[in-house]
Design a protein around this motif. Structure first.
Motif, PDB file in Angstrom:
ATOM      1  N   TYR A 225      37.438  36.965  38.466  1.00 59.86           N
ATOM      2  CA  TYR A 225      38.219  37.057  39.698  1.00 59.86           C
ATOM      3  C   TYR A 225      37.511  36.320  40.842  1.00 59.86           C
ATOM      4  O   TYR A 225      38.153  35.634  41.646  1.00 59.86           O
ATOM      5  N   ASP A 229      38.950  33.061  42.915  1.00 58.33           N
ATOM      6  CA  ASP A 229      39.132  33.121  44.364  1.00 58.33           C
ATOM      7  C   ASP A 229      38.252  32.127  45.113  1.00 58.33           C
ATOM      8  O   ASP A 229      38.377  31.982  46.331  1.00 58.33           O
ATOM      9  N   ARG A 252      45.849  38.751  37.197  1.00 59.00           N
ATOM     10  CA  ARG A 252      44.701  37.839  37.174  1.00 59.00           C
ATOM     11  C   ARG A 252      44.666  37.012  35.901  1.00 59.00           C
ATOM     12  O   ARG A 252      44.248  35.846  35.913  1.00 59.00           O
ATOM     13  N   ILE A 379      46.977  45.626  42.808  1.00 61.74           N
ATOM     14  CA  ILE A 379      46.656  44.247  43.177  1.00 61.74           C
ATOM     15  C   ILE A 379      47.872  43.324  43.118  1.00 61.74           C
ATOM     16  O   ILE A 379      47.769  42.155  43.494  1.00 61.74           O
ATOM     17  N   ARG A 385      43.430  42.477  47.233  1.00 57.25           N
ATOM     18  CA  ARG A 385      42.724  41.571  46.322  1.00 57.25           C
ATOM     19  C   ARG A 385      42.104  42.311  45.142  1.00 57.25           C
ATOM     20  O   ARG A 385      42.107  41.820  44.028  1.00 57.25           O
ATOM     21  N   GLN A 386      41.528  43.484  45.406  1.00 55.95           N
ATOM     22  CA  GLN A 386      40.918  44.268  44.335  1.00 55.95           C
ATOM     23  C   GLN A 386      41.207  45.735  44.599  1.00 55.95           C
ATOM     24  O   GLN A 386      41.374  46.159  45.757  1.00 55.95           O
ATOM     25  N   THR A 407      40.901  44.191  50.746  1.00 51.89           N
ATOM     26  CA  THR A 407      42.125  43.579  51.274  1.00 51.89           C
ATOM     27  C   THR A 407      41.835  42.217  51.893  1.00 51.89           C
ATOM     28  O   THR A 407      40.691  41.863  52.177  1.00 51.89           O
ATOM     29  N   GLU A 408      42.905  41.473  52.110  1.00 52.24           N
ATOM     30  CA  GLU A 408      42.771  40.131  52.676  1.00 52.24           C
ATOM     31  C   GLU A 408      42.637  40.149  54.194  1.00 52.24           C
ATOM     32  O   GLU A 408      42.306  39.136  54.800  1.00 52.24           O
TER      33      GLU A 408
END
Length: 458
Positions: A225, A229, A252, A379, A385-386, A407-408
């Protein structure tokens, strides 16, 4: 013939071809073969012979890789010592393993005393490989005591020797199952083995993949992951990517296939039972979401049964038993309970719902919440994100669901998350607690450390 015979065979040809690379060290096949025999001689000079235990507390270096082969060359018992245990557990592990010596690399860690790896090499005395040896691998026990899985020497790994040579990048510690398997595969096939840092670093992976023209690698999911990313994530340069060691989020897996092509292969296994099932990308249909969830079909040399929801396995990849305990052949007719909860579909594909220890038992009727299903769903939501779901103790219900999220951005609508979970998975899966964290804790092998997350509630 064991894998050690094949390693010596590969290292005896094409002397100037590179074999092992890490940091500033680059060993040719001839240099690697010479160092292998000198490490074996150093062990012999310290009294090590067939059956003796040698603990290896080392990081990812060419010398450490060759040390592990040298122990097996002598017919000794190799005990892999990982860095995760605390001081008390580490001492207990060494005591229980009944070793004649401990080889340490102070550049990796100074938590154990022993023979320094740099001082170990003796004379380049060529030796004929012993026909039998043993590997002992640490695995955390539910009682808090270290457990040591025993694997005997056999020829089950030598079939991989027909694989063409690769430029293989090892991402995990060589004292863990995936790292040990990657190094053994590379040496048996005459591949160029590139060792990543002892602690995974996505920047280092991207650089090594580019500079060393890597075309094969192995990940545990969180490592993959991070690479996916990364702003400089490699493109479709790989001929094979193997991923396993913990649950893989379908979203993913789809991302990896779209990025690298049909080269991403899942393997389901564990320290006690390696390569239980395989799922090649060629069996994945992106238009059929269930093919992204399965861990594949049973390895032809293995047997798998579902007993009361638990996955039981038997076969040559299963350990003999735990060190100091009766062998499985005496206690369970060779069968081993993996601790995973799963089921087969009508086509023979295995699906895993969760680890038994990660199942959250909640509600008035003590129903099961499978944390892996919740992790995978979370996700897929925008901005997450995780995710890792764990059990939080509760006086009324025993346990309730608590989720940790990466989170983003800072703006997270917790109510929207709860509503989405209920709509998709039902009220039982609704998180009672939500914690936003900058990153999820990982073990040294790169798996999400749910035990550490659960410890926050003690």
């Amino acid at each position: 013939m064991t894998y050690v015979d094949l390693v010596l065979e590969r290292l005896s040809t094409d002397d100037e071809r590179e074999a092992l690379i890490a940091g500033d060290t680059r060993l040719t096949r001839a240099q690697a073969r010479d160092l292998l025999f000198r490490l074996a001689d150093g062990l012999v000079q310290r009294g090590i012979g067939p059956g003796d235990g040698v603990a290896a507390y080392v990081g990812n270096t060419p010398e450490a890789v060759l040390l592990t082969v040298a122990v097996h060359l002598l017919g000794a018992r190799l005990v892999y010592v990982p860095p995760e245990p605390g001081p008390g557990e580490l001492r207990a592990l060494i005591e229980r393993a009944d070793v004649a010596g401990v080889v340490v690399d102070p550049t990796f860690s100074t938590r154990l005393d022993g023979w320094h790896l740099a001082d170990l090499p003796g004379d380049p005395v060529e030796r004929t490989p012993a026909p039998d040896f043993t590997t002992v691998m640490y695995t955390g026990g539910t009682t808090g005591l270290p457990k040591l899985a025993v694997h005997r020497s056999d020829d089950r790994w030598t079939a991989s020797a027909t694989t063409p040579p690769m430029n293989l990048l090892c991402n995990t510690l060589i004292t863990h199952g995936s790292g040990a398997g990657a190094t053994r595969l590379a040496l048996m096939t005459g591949s160029k083995l590139v060792l990543g840092p002892s602690t995974f670093d996505a920047d280092a992976f991207v650089r090594l993949a580019r500079d060393e023209q890597i075309n094969a690698t192995m990940f545990v999911p969180p490592m993959m992951y991070e690479v996916l990313d990364h702003p400089d994530c490699p493109g479709p340069q790989f001929g094979v990517v193997i991923v396993g060691g913990s649950s893989l989020a379908p979203k993913r897996l789809r991302q990896a296939i779209e990025k690298w092509g049909p080269v991403v292969n899942q393997r389901y296994g564990m320290t006690e039972a390696m390569v239980i099932t395989t799922m090649p990308t060629t069996s994945v249909d992106l238009d059929q979401p269930d093919t992204l969830r399965t861990v594949g079909k049973v390895n032809p040399v293995m047997e798998v049964e579902i007993r009361d929801g638990d996955v039981w396995v038997r076969g040559p990849h299963v350990m003999d038993g735990y060190w100091g305990e009766p062998p499985l052949s005496e206690t369970a007719d060779g069968w081993f309970n993996t601790g995973d909860v799963g089921y087969f579909d009508s086509d023979g594909y295995l699906y895993l719902n969760d680890r038994s220890k990660d199942v959250i038992v909640t509600g008035r009727t003590s129903d099961n919440v499978y944390s892996r299903l919740l992790d995978d769903f979370l996700i897929t939501l925008p901005g997450i994100r995780q995710a890792a779901a764990v059990a939080e103790p509760d006086e009324a219900l025993g346990e309730v669901v608590h989720v940790f999220l990466v989170t983003e951005g800072p703006d997270v609508d917790v109510d929207r998350i709860r509503d989405s979970v209920v709509a998709e998975l039902g009220a039982l899966y609704q998180p009672r607690g939500v914690t936003i964290v900058p990153r999820l804790p990982l073990t040294n092998v790169g798996k999400v450390d749910k035990r550490k997350l659960r410890s926050q509630f003690r």
